[in-house]
Motif scaffolding. Structure first.
Motif, PDB file in Angstrom:
ATOM      1  N   HIS A  43      29.404 144.018  18.918  1.00 41.24           N
ATOM      2  CA  HIS A  43      30.536 144.601  19.630  1.00 41.24           C
ATOM      3  C   HIS A  43      31.696 143.603  19.662  1.00 41.24           C
ATOM      4  CE1 HIS A  43      32.848 146.493  22.886  1.00 41.24           C
ATOM      5  NE2 HIS A  43      32.126 147.585  22.680  1.00 41.24           N
ATOM      6  N   PRO A  44      32.939 144.072  19.532  1.00 41.70           N
ATOM      7  CA  PRO A  44      34.070 143.132  19.542  1.00 41.70           C
ATOM      8  C   PRO A  44      34.168 142.286  20.804  1.00 41.70           C
ATOM      9  CG  PRO A  44      34.815 145.431  19.603  1.00 41.70           C
ATOM     10  CD  PRO A  44      33.369 145.449  19.266  1.00 41.70           C
ATOM     11  N   THR A  45      33.686 142.781  21.938  1.00 38.52           N
ATOM     12  CA  THR A  45      33.692 141.967  23.153  1.00 38.52           C
ATOM     13  C   THR A  45      32.804 140.745  22.996  1.00 38.52           C
ATOM     14  OG1 THR A  45      34.271 143.787  24.646  1.00 38.52           O
ATOM     15  CG2 THR A  45      33.001 141.967  25.593  1.00 38.52           C
ATOM     16  N   ASN A  46      31.586 140.942  22.471  1.00 33.99           N
ATOM     17  CA  ASN A  46      30.690 139.807  22.241  1.00 33.99           C
ATOM     18  C   ASN A  46      31.265 138.856  21.201  1.00 33.99           C
ATOM     19  OD1 ASN A  46      29.025 142.058  23.381  1.00 33.99           O
ATOM     20  ND2 ASN A  46      27.419 140.510  23.264  1.00 33.99           N
ATOM     21  N   TRP A  47      31.895 139.420  20.164  1.00 35.49           N
ATOM     22  CA  TRP A  47      32.457 138.590  19.091  1.00 35.49           C
ATOM     23  C   TRP A  47      33.518 137.641  19.632  1.00 35.49           C
ATOM     24  CZ3 TRP A  47      37.449 138.299  17.030  1.00 35.49           C
ATOM     25  CH2 TRP A  47      37.571 137.626  15.803  1.00 35.49           C
ATOM     26  N   VAL A  48      34.389 138.118  20.523  1.00 34.93           N
ATOM     27  CA  VAL A  48      35.426 137.260  21.094  1.00 34.93           C
ATOM     28  C   VAL A  48      34.794 136.073  21.811  1.00 34.93           C
ATOM     29  CG1 VAL A  48      37.190 137.138  22.912  1.00 34.93           C
ATOM     30  CG2 VAL A  48      37.229 139.013  21.266  1.00 34.93           C
ATOM     31  N   VAL A  49      33.726 136.318  22.554  1.00 35.83           N
ATOM     32  CA  VAL A  49      33.082 135.226  23.277  1.00 35.83           C
ATOM     33  C   VAL A  49      32.338 134.303  22.320  1.00 35.83           C
ATOM     34  CG1 VAL A  49      31.327 134.679  25.010  1.00 35.83           C
ATOM     35  CG2 VAL A  49      32.980 136.494  25.434  1.00 35.83           C
ATOM     36  N   SER A  50      31.685 134.856  21.318  1.00 36.76           N
ATOM     37  CA  SER A  50      30.985 134.019  20.336  1.00 36.76           C
ATOM     38  C   SER A  50      31.956 133.086  19.624  1.00 36.76           C
ATOM     39  CB  SER A  50      30.261 134.895  19.307  1.00 36.76           C
ATOM     40  OG  SER A  50      29.243 135.655  19.923  1.00 36.76           O
ATOM     41  N   GLU A  51      33.120 133.607  19.231  1.00 32.91           N
ATOM     42  CA  GLU A  51      34.116 132.771  18.563  1.00 32.91           C
ATOM     43  C   GLU A  51      34.709 131.744  19.527  1.00 32.91           C
ATOM     44  OE1 GLU A  51      35.048 132.604  15.377  1.00 32.91           O
ATOM     45  OE2 GLU A  51      33.553 134.114  14.802  1.00 32.91           O
ATOM     46  N   SER A  52      34.835 132.106  20.789  1.00 34.76           N
ATOM     47  CA  SER A  52      35.346 131.164  21.782  1.00 34.76           C
ATOM     48  C   SER A  52      34.351 130.038  22.032  1.00 34.76           C
ATOM     49  CB  SER A  52      35.662 131.903  23.084  1.00 34.76           C
ATOM     50  OG  SER A  52      36.670 132.872  22.880  1.00 34.76           O
ATOM     51  N   ILE A  53      33.088 130.386  22.063  1.00 31.21           N
ATOM     52  CA  ILE A  53      32.043 129.363  22.199  1.00 31.21           C
ATOM     53  C   ILE A  53      32.064 128.428  21.000  1.00 31.21           C
ATOM     54  CG2 ILE A  53      29.538 129.037  22.170  1.00 31.21           C
ATOM     55  CD1 ILE A  53      29.349 131.524  23.980  1.00 31.21           C
ATOM     56  N   ASP A  54      32.276 128.995  19.815  1.00 36.23           N
ATOM     57  CA  ASP A  54      32.334 128.157  18.614  1.00 36.23           C
ATOM     58  C   ASP A  54      33.519 127.193  18.682  1.00 36.23           C
ATOM     59  OD1 ASP A  54      31.103 127.588  16.025  1.00 36.23           O
ATOM     60  OD2 ASP A  54      32.992 128.297  15.173  1.00 36.23           O
ATOM     61  N   PHE A  55      34.605 127.626  19.308  1.00 40.02           N
ATOM     62  CA  PHE A  55      35.734 126.710  19.483  1.00 40.02           C
ATOM     63  C   PHE A  55      35.345 125.530  20.360  1.00 40.02           C
ATOM     64  CE2 PHE A  55      39.260 125.401  22.286  1.00 40.02           C
ATOM     65  CZ  PHE A  55      40.040 124.739  21.337  1.00 40.02           C
ATOM     66  N   LEU A  56      34.561 125.749  21.392  1.00 36.37           N
ATOM     67  CA  LEU A  56      34.114 124.637  22.224  1.00 36.37           C
ATOM     68  C   LEU A  56      33.343 123.611  21.401  1.00 36.37           C
ATOM     69  CD1 LEU A  56      32.903 126.409  25.506  1.00 36.37           C
ATOM     70  CD2 LEU A  56      35.113 125.332  25.056  1.00 36.37           C
TER      71      LEU A  56
END
Length: 494
Positions: free
Chosen positions: A181-194
């Motif tokens: 889901h795009p909602t999960n994807w946004v958080v996954s990519e944000s976590i990857d930024f960390l």
């Protein structure tokens, strides 16, 4: 070291859809905790409540008249000298955007070092009739779509559910794994930024969700939380159109009308479910921030670009000046007490999206450009005696429903510029705006008071809405003011 900044932005979320706001059914435990760790603003508004003008204001800290975007118009370039991420980058921040930008061109960095983009299903981006190579169409550089096709199969698409990107009355659960889901994807990519950020610099992360904007497609587990509940009925004003002779409510992308009750209740449940889904994913991100050891040195601001009418007054979607559309959630959270806020408080002063940029720059101790019209809310949050604005002026070019509005959070005045119709609401006694007080003799002085303010606000405007003495109805509304169009032409020429 300067504090890290996380701007969490959702799309089309009403201000009242928080459990900390005593909503009768919506559950938002993680957003509630952000509010408990900071300040909740009760009277936060989007002055031009659709995506493009609202996001221009967030990026620049400018009012809608300064950005030149007083309505919704795609494909007008974003060429602003000072932007929030640009100022932070110059001050030594590592800046990253994940998710929705809705700027033009779509890959415009707007001052960010990097953008991982998902704007959703934007019609003008997906018009294959304008693209000679439609088979290799790339959704204007969207990063989520190729990832989604790689994970779900090359034939998978965002419209497989049969839901339009503006279908406010039709809903069904997401059909694939929640992880896709795009909602999960946004958080996954944000976590990857960390994981991959520059640890020697403070960071600014804009984590921007497309939902709860349609399509109303929550994962099944969240839809199940709401589908069988007794959901609240929408507010219906004494001024609302109750009849629907043209059966506009049967249109899945309707703006108004009588929607079949079962269809509406499914959409309502799905809308609430999308909010709770986002909330849980924010919780996931907070846990990861704690694991990376950055939680206690990070300031978090949560906001929506505009709301969703969700059937109030038999109206749907956004753009109109009513509370469901224009009143937005606005939470400034300080888990590590970096800013010394008076926590777990609610503030009544009227704030607007233009206040986000100066607030964040103030928190980062970065100089605020003179182009910024907004004000830092930090003095309100720390108990300082701060001189604050008395009202905000909003508007939206919207065809026959083009309007101007003024509010101080206690009253609201609305003028429909094409018809001349006026509305006045006492928000303290009537927060759902069900009683129009224009013809109430007890409020004649307040009506004149607000009308005179609007005349001053509109004096000199190119549309000719006033001669300085009275409001003039019937003047053609514009979505984009001339000074922005001239600026765009000059930039292109140079």
């Amino acid at each position: 070291m300067k504090p890290n900044i996380v701007l969490i932005m959702v799309d089309q979320m009403r201000a009242d859809c928080l459990s900390i706001q005593d909503h009768p059914v919506v559950d938002t435990p993680n957003l509630d905790q952000l509010a408990r760790d900071g300040v909740l603003f009760q009277n936060a508004y989007s002055s031009t409540p659709t995506c493009v003008p609202a996001r221009a204001t967030v990026l620049t800290g400018m009012s809608q008249t300064s950005t030149g975007r007083v309505g919704y118009q795609d494909q007008v370039p974003f060429n602003y000298e000072h932007t929030l991420p640009g100022e932070l980058a110059q001050a030594g921040y590592h800046t990253q955007a994940v998710g929705k930008m809705h700027v033009y061109p779509a890959r415009n960095l707007c001052g960010f070092h990097n953008v991982v983009l998902h704007d959703g299903y934007l019609h003008y981006n997906r018009n294959k009739s304008c693209n000679l190579e439609s088979e290799s169409f790339n959704h204007s550089g969207d990063d989520y779509l190729p990832w989604f096709k790689q994970q779900a199969g090359s034939q998978a698409d965002l419209n497989d559910l049969g839901l339009d990107c503006n279908a406010s009355t039709v809903a069904r659960p997401w059909h694939l794994s929640e992880a896709l889901h795009p909602t999960n994807w946004v958080v996954s990519e944000s976590i990857d930024f960390l994981r991959r950020r520059d640890p020697s610099k403070p960071f600014f992360l804009k984590m921007s969700f497309v939902r709860p904007h349609p399509p109303f497609d929550p994962p099944q587990v969240f839809f199940d939380m709401y589908k069988d509940l007794d959901l609240p009925d929408p507010a219906i004003g004494d001024w609302a159109e109750l009849e629907d002779p043209e059966q506009n409510g049967l249109n899945p992308v309707t703006l108004k009308g009588n929607v079949p009750r079962n269809r509406f209740k499914r959409a309502q449940a799905a809308y609430y479910a999308l909010i709770t889904h986002i909330d849980y994913q924010i919780g996931r991100f907070m846990q990861t921030m704690a694991e990376y050891g950055v939680m206690n040195n990070t300031v978090i601001l949560f906001v929506s670009d505009h709301g969703e009418l969700l059937g109030d007054h038999n109206l749907f979607r956004k753009a109109l000046p009513y509370e469901g559309s224009a009143n937005v959630p606005f939470i400034l959270s300080d888990p590590g007490n970096v800013l010394k806020l008076k926590k777990n408080q609610s503030i009544e002063e009227v704030v607007e999206l233009r206040d986000i940029m100066p607030t964040i720059l103030d928190a980062a101790n970065v100089e605020i450009p003179r182009s910024v019209d907004g004000m830092s809310v930090l003095p309100l949050c720390t108990g300082e005696k701060a001189k604050w604005r008395e009202y905000i002026h909003g508007e939206h070019a919207y065809g026959a429903s083009s309007h101007q509005f003024l509010t101080n959070g206690k009253e609201k005045y609305i003028w429909y510029s094409q018809s001349g119709e006026e509305q006045l609401f006492n928000l303290l006694k009537d927060p759902s705006e069900t009683i129009n007080l224009v013809n109430n003799p007890e409020y004649i002085d307040r009506l004149v008071f607000w009308r005179e303010i609007l005349i001053r606000e509109l004096h000199g405007r190119e549309e000719g809405y006033t001669d300085g003495k009275r409001l003039i109805a019937g003047k053609k509304a514009k979505s984009t003011l001339e000074h922005l169009l001239v600026s765009v032409k000059e930039t292109a020429y140079n």
